[in-house]
Motif scaffolding. Structure first.
Motif, PDB file in Angstrom:
ATOM      1  N   LYS A 156      -4.179   4.764  -6.450  1.00 19.96           N
ATOM      2  CA  LYS A 156      -5.309   3.567  -5.245  1.00 19.96           C
ATOM      3  C   LYS A 156      -4.519   3.366  -3.900  1.00 19.96           C
ATOM      4  CE  LYS A 156      -8.389   3.208  -9.381  1.00 19.96           C
ATOM      5  NZ  LYS A 156      -8.771   1.956 -10.175  1.00 19.96           N
ATOM      6  N   ALA A 157      -3.471   2.612  -4.305  1.00 21.56           N
ATOM      7  CA  ALA A 157      -2.544   1.736  -2.592  1.00 21.56           C
ATOM      8  C   ALA A 157      -1.978   3.364  -1.925  1.00 21.56           C
ATOM      9  CB  ALA A 157      -1.549   1.073  -3.312  1.00 21.56           C
ATOM     10  N   SER A 158      -1.877   4.662  -2.540  1.00 20.21           N
ATOM     11  CA  SER A 158      -1.767   5.578  -2.073  1.00 20.21           C
ATOM     12  C   SER A 158      -2.433   6.348  -1.113  1.00 20.21           C
ATOM     13  CB  SER A 158      -0.948   7.420  -2.501  1.00 20.21           C
ATOM     14  OG  SER A 158      -1.185   7.605  -3.770  1.00 20.21           O
ATOM     15  N   ALA A 159      -3.348   6.422  -1.442  1.00 22.51           N
ATOM     16  CA  ALA A 159      -4.553   7.238  -0.583  1.00 22.51           C
ATOM     17  C   ALA A 159      -4.908   6.041   0.435  1.00 22.51           C
ATOM     18  CB  ALA A 159      -6.106   7.008  -2.158  1.00 22.51           C
ATOM     19  N   LEU A 192      -3.493   4.425   1.915  1.00 17.19           N
ATOM     20  CA  LEU A 192      -2.843   5.165   3.188  1.00 17.19           C
ATOM     21  C   LEU A 192      -3.016   6.172   4.241  1.00 17.19           C
ATOM     22  CD1 LEU A 192      -0.250   2.200   1.927  1.00 17.19           C
ATOM     23  CD2 LEU A 192      -1.493   1.734   3.442  1.00 17.19           C
ATOM     24  N   ASP A 193      -3.996   6.578   3.575  1.00 13.79           N
ATOM     25  CA  ASP A 193      -3.691   7.771   3.300  1.00 13.79           C
ATOM     26  C   ASP A 193      -2.696   8.817   3.325  1.00 13.79           C
ATOM     27  OD1 ASP A 193      -5.391  10.013   4.493  1.00 13.79           O
ATOM     28  OD2 ASP A 193      -4.879   9.807   6.736  1.00 13.79           O
ATOM     29  N   PHE A 194      -1.267   8.867   2.693  1.00 18.22           N
ATOM     30  CA  PHE A 194      -0.326   9.561   2.036  1.00 18.22           C
ATOM     31  C   PHE A 194      -1.219  10.625   1.437  1.00 18.22           C
ATOM     32  CE2 PHE A 194       2.609   5.780   0.567  1.00 18.22           C
ATOM     33  CZ  PHE A 194       2.117   4.958   1.424  1.00 18.22           C
TER      34      PHE A 194
END
Length: 205
Positions: free
Chosen positions: A75-78, A80-82
């Protein structure tokens, strides 16, 4: 004149599901692990106290905990728009700090995400200190600020809460204050990598 915020420092917090029901089982598992696993001769982040080798993620009893942490990282990577990523927990270790014991001065890690899961954290057992990576302490403006805000605060001190998981980018300098309580502070620290989809070899069934 317009004030325009340019950069922001992300941090995620979540309570581990059913923590109160599972707390005693988790603490018992970690106590047994501690008794069977000697501390490293040169702990990576403890000045005093017990710190296990960074292989705690191999403990089968803790698999649900680490799966939940990896879900947080997805969820964190999403956020941050990774690009679409594979997530893997590279290392995890147990920290046990008695009264008047603390962790070292601020440090960073080389992975993508880092974090901590608090299992036992009495009041006064030491706050997590996160330094503002955007401020150089050589900046003369530090001495001119009458009231710290999001632009000028040099650090934020987070009170540990039992059952809470804190996740943040690994580039953020962080440390832990001295445990001023008579009881132990018990936590699990961890590091996580995120790589483009298909980069991480999945184990065979």
């Amino acid at each position: 004149m317009n004030l325009m915020p340019i950069y922001s420092t992300p941090l995620w917090q979540s309570e581990y599901p059913d923590f109160e029901e599972e707390k005693e089982t988790l603490l018992k598992t970690l106590k047994e692990f501690k008794e069977q696993t000697p501390t490293k001769e040169t702990p990576r982040s403890n000045i005093a106290g017990y710190q296990s080798p960074s292989t705690l993620q191999q403990l089968e009893e803790l698999r649900p905990v680490f799966e939940y942490i990896c879900q947080m990282a997805f969820k964190a990577s999403a956020d941050l728009d990774f690009v679409e990523c594979d997530i893997a927990l590279t290392e995890a270790w147990l920290n046990v700090n008695d009264s008047r014991q603390c962790m070292n001065s601020e440090h960073v890690h080389g992975e993508v995400f880092s974090g901590v899961f608090y299992l036992q954290a009495p009041d006064g057992s030491g706050k997590l200190t996160i330094s503002n990576p955007g401020i150089n302490r050589m900046w003369d403006g530090c001495g001119l600020v009458s009231q710290k805000n999001q632009f000028t605060g040099e650090c934020i001190r987070i009170e540990p809460v039992e059952g809470n998981i804190i996740l943040f980018p690994s580039y953020i300098p962080h440390s832990v204050e001295t445990n001023d309580h008579d009881e132990e502070r018990i936590s699990i620290s961890f590091n996580i990598i995120a790589l483009p989809k298909g980069s991480i070899q999945q184990p065979q069934a």
